[in-house]
Scaffold this active site. Structure first.
Site, PDB file in Angstrom:
ATOM      1  N   ASP A  55      60.033  21.891  75.256  1.00  0.00           N
ATOM      2  CA  ASP A  55      60.752  22.503  73.955  1.00  0.00           C
ATOM      3  C   ASP A  55      60.000  22.852  72.772  1.00  0.00           C
ATOM      4  OD1 ASP A  55      62.688  22.847  71.833  1.00  0.00           O
ATOM      5  OD2 ASP A  55      64.153  21.864  73.187  1.00  0.00           O
TER       6      ASP A  55
ATOM      7  N   ARG B 234      61.191  24.109  69.624  1.00  0.00           N
ATOM      8  CA  ARG B 234      62.115  24.656  68.667  1.00  0.00           C
ATOM      9  C   ARG B 234      61.988  23.741  67.107  1.00  0.00           C
ATOM     10  NH1 ARG B 234      67.655  24.393  72.311  1.00  0.00           N
ATOM     11  NH2 ARG B 234      66.613  22.566  73.007  1.00  0.00           N
TER      12      ARG B 234
END
Length: 772
Positions: free
Chosen positions: A286, A288
């Site tokens: 990830d 983000r």
């Protein structure tokens, strides 16, 4: 200051604004459209940045947003906003803009109100677009990365030499920003008691726009919009913060490569390889940076979220890490999950995503056991006892006073302990003139003994299932022109419906409850039977109707318990009788666990549930205070109030009319409802530690109510021990069913009336006719 940003602020939002106005920044305006604007400037031959800085008379500022943002208490949070300019709405070169819009989503079916939802199903919304502005030193601190290393990496990826200059602290990255959609008036966010529903949603173009079904992004987005709109319709504010972070910040190319790898790997797409394939291709799971996500909420002054419409533990941890309180997390119901998204959702749950239902059948079975109620509630009680609760403190020194109240209640109602009956629905069928409606029915029927019992079971089941708080504005006038309210009124209403054949599909056999009869009940019919009018309103009518319809489903789904030809609750008698054992002294015995299985499994569709993965959780709720990292489901707390209320009621029917003695009744607990729970708050044993908690109206699944209900179950046990000691009786002589009747429930009602003229509970809750 958020929990994420420690230390004094030497370079905050005002310094960021000053440097932007002075042109002291790295990068360029325009966010992910900056390069397009540069090329357009070359084509047009004019300074587009200068044009963007002009303000025109036709431009409009949305007053609901500008008035909120101009308040000093809102701006007090802005030094924590480090990923965009919180003053961007009024900046020389705006990086925030807001406008009004109508949202039209055909899949949503909302109730028009003329303000938020219109007759054509469109939704009024305010939307605010935000472009990123990074405070580099603050971002380095929050992400726990040395600033020098962060700058070096950014310089390598952007090829901007000035990135190495630590005297320039502002960076305008050419990445996607965010859009915030407001439902309701944003100005209400300045009031800390406002009900707030939030979803922070990361862009997924394939699902959100084109409805591909390999993930749950669009379904969750729609579910969250519905929840946000309904929150606004209740007078609160709903928000969807939509972030441009495609493919977990890794982009669509990486995402599609991962999709291909998942689908073509040996063994096919499966949960245990979900994150592994992303790591194989992108090197990480990830990108983000969820630590930056709460900036949008801090910008708006949000300090408490009543409904967080998200399963993501990363987002939840980021939000609470920013000092924002979350009262309840709402996971995606099972019916919203596309078939091809089950791999994704299973992998996320296994990785720690929040769910309100169980991730496997063994966990569900464990939480359905009677023994698990005291075990899990005991853990919550210890949190309160140790002073770790955010909502309550405990004063056990006042328990003897509660026991004295219970004993006093006992002797006002009964001659002594031996005269106390069970706490069951049967008590509400005993009229003030001494008429016992259950006994009257039993003796009036010219049918077999077994059929008499079946009918009593039928009545007991529907009466218990429709017995949840009616509110203070409702009463019922029976056919003898006597008026009843509260639980007594609901009982008499259910009795007269039963006698009139309201629950039966066969007019020739009115005194029964069967699935066809339940399925035919309409809201209008229930409205009339409860005598509802403008001056006689009841809470949770729709919830009661759902319960009856769900009971019909349960009856049809379990012919082993309820029969196949004419499914009815009373047919459980035929299932249970062969399991009864006869002891040497001639007494007939049945384990309470045997009856519990019929109730908790056979009627599982009746118990409140927000399910996922095809599993139903019933009266089980989340309490993060007892969560054990790495143990899925460790934060789930079962109360099983309605099932146990039904158990106590059925046990009396079986003991009184069939002569069956139930073993192991000590496994049943006190009932976690507002009369028993109110007793402990009103007497000072359980003390609300914050004024805002006392003033708010809480949902049944909020952690405030979960802690209250769990503590109630344990405290009833403590009071029961003290009461028995005062009466000099044993637990066999004076079981919990008699303690409740003697009783904690009545004492709770009496002290509520002493404290509040309307006798309402000390903690305000939304009553929907399904739990309390």
């Amino acid at each position: 200051m958020s929990n994420q940003d420690s230390g004094s602020v030497t370079y905050g939002w005002k310094e960021v604004v000053a440097d932007l106005e002075a042109g002291k920044y790295i990068g360029n305006y325009g966010a992910n459209n900056g390069v397009y604007q540069a090329v357009a400037e070359a084509q047009a031959g004019k300074d587009l940045n200068a044009v963007h800085c002009l303000r025109h008379d036709d431009e409009h500022m949305v007053p609901e947003l500008t008035e909120l943002l101009s308040q000093p208490q809102i701006q007090a949070n802005w030094d924590q906003v480090i990923s965009f300019n919180p003053a961007g709405l009024t900046a020389k070169r705006p990086t925030i803009a807001a406008t009004y819009a109508r949202m039209d989503i055909p899949e949503l079916r909302l109730v028009p109100d003329g303000q938020i939802v219109h007759e054509d199903n469109s939704i009024s919304v305010i939307k605010a677009g935000i472009e990123p502005t990074w405070n580099i030193p603050a971002i380095a601190r929050r992400l726990d990365i040395p600033e020098t290393r962060l700058r070096q990496t950014l310089q390598r990826y952007t090829q901007i030499p000035a990135m190495a200059d630590e005297n320039i602290k502002v960076f305008l990255p050419q990445i996607g920003g965010a859009t915030v959609y407001f439902f309701g008036d944003p100005r209400k966010l300045a009031d800390p008691t406002t009900e707030v529903a939030v979803r922070c949603h990361d862009e997924c173009n394939g699902s959100d726009v084109f409805c591909t079904d390999i993930c749950t992004c669009r379904p969750y987005l729609l579910f969250a919009i519905q929840g946000a709109v309904e929150c606004a319709q209740r007078g609160g504010v709903g928000m969807i913060a939509y972030f441009r972070k495609e493919g977990r910040g890794l982009g669509e190319v990486t995402k599609f490569r991962v999709y291909n790898a998942r689908k073509n790997q040996p063994g096919g797409d499966r949960p245990e390889m979900y994150f592994k394939q992303t790591e194989n291709i992108a090197g990480i799971r990830d990108a983000r940076l969820q630590e930056l996500m709460p900036d949008v909420l801090l910008w708006l002054g949000v300090r408490r979220i009543k409904w967080l419409l998200s399963m993501s533990s990363d987002k939840y941890n980021a939000i609470i890490g920013a000092g924002i309180e979350v009262l309840q997390r709402v996971s995606l119901p099972n019916e919203y999950v596309p078939r091809d998204a089950l791999v994704e959702i299973t992998a996320k749950v296994s990785a720690g995503y929040h769910v309100e239902a169980m991730d496997n059948e063994s966990l569900q079975a464990s939480l359905s056991r009677l023994q698990s109620i005291r075990d899990r509630c005991g853990k919550v009680f210890e949190v309160i006892k140790q002073g770790r609760s955010k909502f309550f403190t405990l004063d056990e020194s006042k328990l003897p006073e509660v026991a004295d109240r219970v004993v006093a209640c006992l002797f006002r109602q009964y001659k002594g302990p031996k005269d106390v009956p069970y706490h069951s629905r049967c008590r509400h069928f005993e009229l003030p003139d001494g008429t016992d409606l259950i006994q009257k029915l039993h003796t009036s029927w010219n049918v077999s003994d077994h059929e008499r019992i079946r009918r009593l079971i039928d009545l007991t089941v529907v009466s218990v299932l429709t017995d949840a708080g009616a509110g203070t504005q409702w009463s019922y006038l029976n056919q003898a022109r006597q008026q009843f309210s509260k639980s007594e009124g609901l009982a008499i209403a259910s009795y007269e419906m039963f006698v009139d054949g309201f629950f039966s599909s066969d007019r020739a056999l009115p005194h029964r409850v069967n699935s066809l009869g339940l399925e035919d009940i309409s809201l209008d019919a229930l409205y009339k039977r409860y005598q509802i009018s403008d001056s006689n309103s009841i809470l949770g009518l729709e919830g009661r109707l759902r319960k009856l319809h769900n009971l019909a489903q349960g009856l049809n789904s379990h012919p082993e318990f309820f029969g196949a030809e004419c499914p009815r609750p009373g047919n459980m008698l035929d299932y249970l009788l062969p399991l009864v054992t006869e002891h040497k002294d001639g007494t007939r015995h049945l384990s309470v666990n045997t009856l519990w299985r019929v109730v908790i499994e056979g009627m599982s569709k009746c118990w409140p549930a927000k399910a996922i993965l095809g599993l139903s959780n019933g009266d089980v709720w989340q309490c993060t205070a007892i969560k054990e990292p790495g143990h899925v489901g460790s934060d789930l707390v079962p109360c099983h109030k309605l099932p146990q209320w039904l158990m106590y009621s059925l046990i009396e029917i079986f003991e009184r009319f069939v002569g069956i003695h139930f073993d192991d009744v000590h496994l049943l607990t006190g009932l976690a409802e507002y009369r028993n729970g109110g007793l402990f708050i009103d007497t000072g044993v359980l003390q609300i530690s914050r004024q805002d908690v006392a003033e708010m109206v809480h949902d049944i699944g909020s952690e405030v109510v979960v802690e209250w209900r769990a503590a109630t179950i344990i405290l009833i046990d403590r009071v029961a021990e003290l009461v028995r000691a005062k009466l000099q009786v044993s637990s066999e002589e004076f079981p919990l069913a008699k303690v409740l009747q003697a009783g904690t429930w009545q004492a709770g009602r009496e002290v509520a009336k002493e404290k509040r003229s309307d006798g309402s509970a000390p903690l305000k809750t939304h009553l929907d006719g399904t739990v309390f």
